[in-house]
Design a protein around this motif. Structure first.
Motif, PDB file in Angstrom:
ATOM      1  N   GLY A 211       0.798  -1.183  -0.048  1.00 35.83           N
ATOM      2  CA  GLY A 211      -0.055   0.152  -0.194  1.00 35.83           C
ATOM      3  C   GLY A 211       0.874   1.085   0.150  1.00 35.83           C
ATOM      4  N   GLU A 212       1.964   1.099   0.656  1.00 44.16           N
ATOM      5  CA  GLU A 212       2.763   2.435   0.830  1.00 44.16           C
ATOM      6  C   GLU A 212       3.587   2.803  -0.439  1.00 44.16           C
ATOM      7  OE1 GLU A 212       3.398   4.844   2.979  1.00 44.16           O
ATOM      8  OE2 GLU A 212       2.136   3.716   4.390  1.00 44.16           O
ATOM      9  N   ILE A 213       3.922   1.616  -1.292  1.00 45.24           N
ATOM     10  CA  ILE A 213       4.550   2.024  -2.528  1.00 45.24           C
ATOM     11  C   ILE A 213       3.570   2.495  -3.636  1.00 45.24           C
ATOM     12  CG2 ILE A 213       4.486  -0.372  -3.380  1.00 45.24           C
ATOM     13  CD1 ILE A 213       7.382  -0.058  -4.396  1.00 45.24           C
ATOM     14  N   VAL A 214       2.448   1.697  -3.585  1.00 45.75           N
ATOM     15  CA  VAL A 214       1.179   2.438  -4.392  1.00 45.75           C
ATOM     16  C   VAL A 214       1.031   3.734  -4.307  1.00 45.75           C
ATOM     17  CG1 VAL A 214      -1.199   2.110  -4.865  1.00 45.75           C
ATOM     18  CG2 VAL A 214       0.247   0.128  -4.725  1.00 45.75           C
ATOM     19  N   LYS A 215       1.080   4.211  -2.814  1.00 46.81           N
ATOM     20  CA  LYS A 215       0.911   5.522  -2.774  1.00 46.81           C
ATOM     21  C   LYS A 215       1.882   6.465  -3.207  1.00 46.81           C
ATOM     22  CE  LYS A 215      -0.165   5.211   1.871  1.00 46.81           C
ATOM     23  NZ  LYS A 215      -0.696   5.210   3.180  1.00 46.81           N
ATOM     24  N   ALA A 216       3.272   6.032  -2.708  1.00 47.98           N
ATOM     25  CA  ALA A 216       4.219   6.803  -3.150  1.00 47.98           C
ATOM     26  C   ALA A 216       4.364   7.014  -4.728  1.00 47.98           C
ATOM     27  CB  ALA A 216       5.471   6.074  -2.714  1.00 47.98           C
ATOM     28  N   GLN A 217       4.182   5.981  -5.514  1.00 48.60           N
ATOM     29  CA  GLN A 217       3.918   6.128  -7.032  1.00 48.60           C
ATOM     30  C   GLN A 217       2.968   6.964  -7.404  1.00 48.60           C
ATOM     31  OE1 GLN A 217       4.095   2.020  -8.525  1.00 48.60           O
ATOM     32  NE2 GLN A 217       6.414   1.949  -8.386  1.00 48.60           N
ATOM     33  N   LYS A 218       1.774   6.721  -6.777  1.00 44.89           N
ATOM     34  CA  LYS A 218       0.601   7.615  -7.384  1.00 44.89           C
ATOM     35  C   LYS A 218       1.092   9.290  -7.155  1.00 44.89           C
ATOM     36  CE  LYS A 218      -2.789   8.688  -4.429  1.00 44.89           C
ATOM     37  NZ  LYS A 218      -3.782   8.450  -3.600  1.00 44.89           N
ATOM     38  N   VAL A 219       1.689   9.519  -5.965  1.00 46.96           N
ATOM     39  CA  VAL A 219       1.979  11.063  -5.656  1.00 46.96           C
ATOM     40  C   VAL A 219       3.032  11.149  -6.823  1.00 46.96           C
ATOM     41  CG1 VAL A 219       3.145  12.518  -4.049  1.00 46.96           C
ATOM     42  CG2 VAL A 219       1.593  10.866  -3.428  1.00 46.96           C
ATOM     43  N   PHE A 220       4.166  10.772  -7.059  1.00 47.45           N
ATOM     44  CA  PHE A 220       5.343  10.836  -7.736  1.00 47.45           C
ATOM     45  C   PHE A 220       4.967  11.162  -9.265  1.00 47.45           C
ATOM     46  CE2 PHE A 220       8.507   9.181 -10.815  1.00 47.45           C
ATOM     47  CZ  PHE A 220       9.202  10.422 -11.025  1.00 47.45           C
ATOM     48  N   TYR A 221       4.104  10.300  -9.773  1.00 49.12           N
ATOM     49  CA  TYR A 221       3.706  10.300 -11.253  1.00 49.12           C
ATOM     50  C   TYR A 221       2.756  11.253 -11.322  1.00 49.12           C
ATOM     51  CZ  TYR A 221       6.070   5.867 -12.299  1.00 49.12           C
ATOM     52  OH  TYR A 221       7.005   4.988 -12.314  1.00 49.12           O
ATOM     53  N   LYS A 222       1.722  11.639 -10.428  1.00 43.96           N
ATOM     54  CA  LYS A 222       0.785  12.787 -10.557  1.00 43.96           C
ATOM     55  C   LYS A 222       1.508  13.943 -10.555  1.00 43.96           C
ATOM     56  CE  LYS A 222      -3.096  14.818  -7.954  1.00 43.96           C
ATOM     57  NZ  LYS A 222      -2.702  15.908  -8.020  1.00 43.96           N
ATOM     58  N   GLU A 223       2.468  14.126  -9.559  1.00 44.89           N
ATOM     59  CA  GLU A 223       3.229  15.553  -9.655  1.00 44.89           C
ATOM     60  C   GLU A 223       3.940  15.671 -10.872  1.00 44.89           C
ATOM     61  OE1 GLU A 223       4.699  15.912  -5.795  1.00 44.89           O
ATOM     62  OE2 GLU A 223       2.915  16.378  -4.876  1.00 44.89           O
ATOM     63  N   ALA A 224       4.748  14.623 -11.319  1.00 41.30           N
ATOM     64  CA  ALA A 224       5.619  14.678 -12.329  1.00 41.30           C
ATOM     65  C   ALA A 224       4.798  15.038 -13.592  1.00 41.30           C
ATOM     66  CB  ALA A 224       6.472  13.330 -12.516  1.00 41.30           C
ATOM     67  N   ALA A 225       3.453  14.514 -13.809  1.00 42.11           N
ATOM     68  CA  ALA A 225       2.864  14.762 -14.929  1.00 42.11           C
ATOM     69  C   ALA A 225       2.105  16.121 -14.850  1.00 42.11           C
ATOM     70  CB  ALA A 225       1.585  13.874 -14.987  1.00 42.11           C
ATOM     71  N   GLU A 226       1.987  16.598 -13.654  1.00 44.64           N
ATOM     72  CA  GLU A 226       1.353  18.032 -13.769  1.00 44.64           C
ATOM     73  C   GLU A 226       2.817  19.025 -14.231  1.00 44.64           C
ATOM     74  OE1 GLU A 226       0.635  18.552  -9.720  1.00 44.64           O
ATOM     75  OE2 GLU A 226      -1.361  17.694  -9.993  1.00 44.64           O
TER      76      GLU A 226
END
Length: 252
Positions: A211-226
């Motif tokens: 669950g932690e790695i899913v959350k971490a990847q979600k944040v990274f890819y979202k902010e990088a995409a922005e």
């Protein structure tokens, strides 16, 4: 106590429940080992480079005020490496040229993406790799020792049974008591082994780490995409300028 034949020797059988649990435990153990190895490689930084100093130099040449970027070099990511390549190339090409401007803008954004990736890597180290490694070192370490102890008690019991078969009349009673003690020790070892292996198999740690790695990847890819979404129209605008200049200098 059930036994199986192995050549001329009698080998005490392990309980089926133990064998099935051990197989599940081993699958979990190998999975955790693989996840730790792969996530360590994934989150490893690739280079050391003072990108902020490079940005400061180029930005100053563009006539903008910058903060002091001096300080120790940091261990950076592949995104920082890509940013460095673009920023380094931008200067000799010329920041007034479309290609130089595009490389500078891309390098600047890629550096910010690298900063996000570095934060992402730190989160993975702290919330994924560390607890899994702790699991390998503690609860799985106990389980590994328990498995070895089961095998040791099994061998001891088999040896006592073999001794009983070869005992003379005067030795039988004493050796039989040794067999009984060895059987008790074997049963106790199996019970303890199952307890500690079950604690690993049923532990919520692994699911929590996923669950932690899913959350971490979600944040990274979202902010990088922005960040990249903001850059894309700027690069498209520069491309239009570059196309116009090219057509002007290379008329059909």
């Amino acid at each position: 106590m059930a036994t199986e034949s192995l050549g001329s020797a009698q080998v005490t059988e392990l309980p089926r429940d133990y064998i099935e649990l051990e197989a599940r435990y081993e699958a979990v153990r190998r999975t955790v080992q693989s996840l730790v190895r792969q996530s360590t490689q994934y989150s490893a930084s690739q280079a050391s480079f003072d990108v902020q100093a490079q940005l400061a130099t180029l930005t100053t040449r563009m006539g903008k005020q910058t903060r002091d970027a001096s300080g120790p070099q940091e261990v950076l990511t592949e995104q920082h490496e890509m940013g460095r390549t673009a920023l380094t190339a931008a200067e000799p090409i010329g920041l007034e040229a479309p290609l130089g401007a595009a490389l500078f803008k891309f390098g600047s954004i890629e550096t910010k993406v690298g900063d996000l990736r570095r934060t992402h890597n730190t989160h993975i180290q702290r919330s994924f790799i560390s607890p899994l490694q702790d699991m390998l070192d503690t609860s799985m370490g106990l389980a590994q020792n328990a498995r070895k102890h089961v095998q040791a008690m099994r061998l001891t019991l088999d040896a006592r049974k073999a001794a009983l078969q070869g005992a003379n009349a005067g030795q039988v009673d004493g050796v039989r008591r040794e067999v009984e003690h060895a059987e008790d020790a074997f049963v106790e070892a199996v019970s303890e082994g199952m307890r500690v292996m079950r604690a690993v198999v049923e532990s919520p740690v692994l699911v929590a780490c996923v669950g932690e790695i899913v959350k971490a990847q979600k944040v990274f890819y979202k902010e990088a995409a922005e960040l990249l979404a903001e850059l894309e129209p700027e690069i498209e605008e520069i491309k239009v300028t570059q196309d116009a200049l090219y057509r002007h200098d290379n008329p059909m």
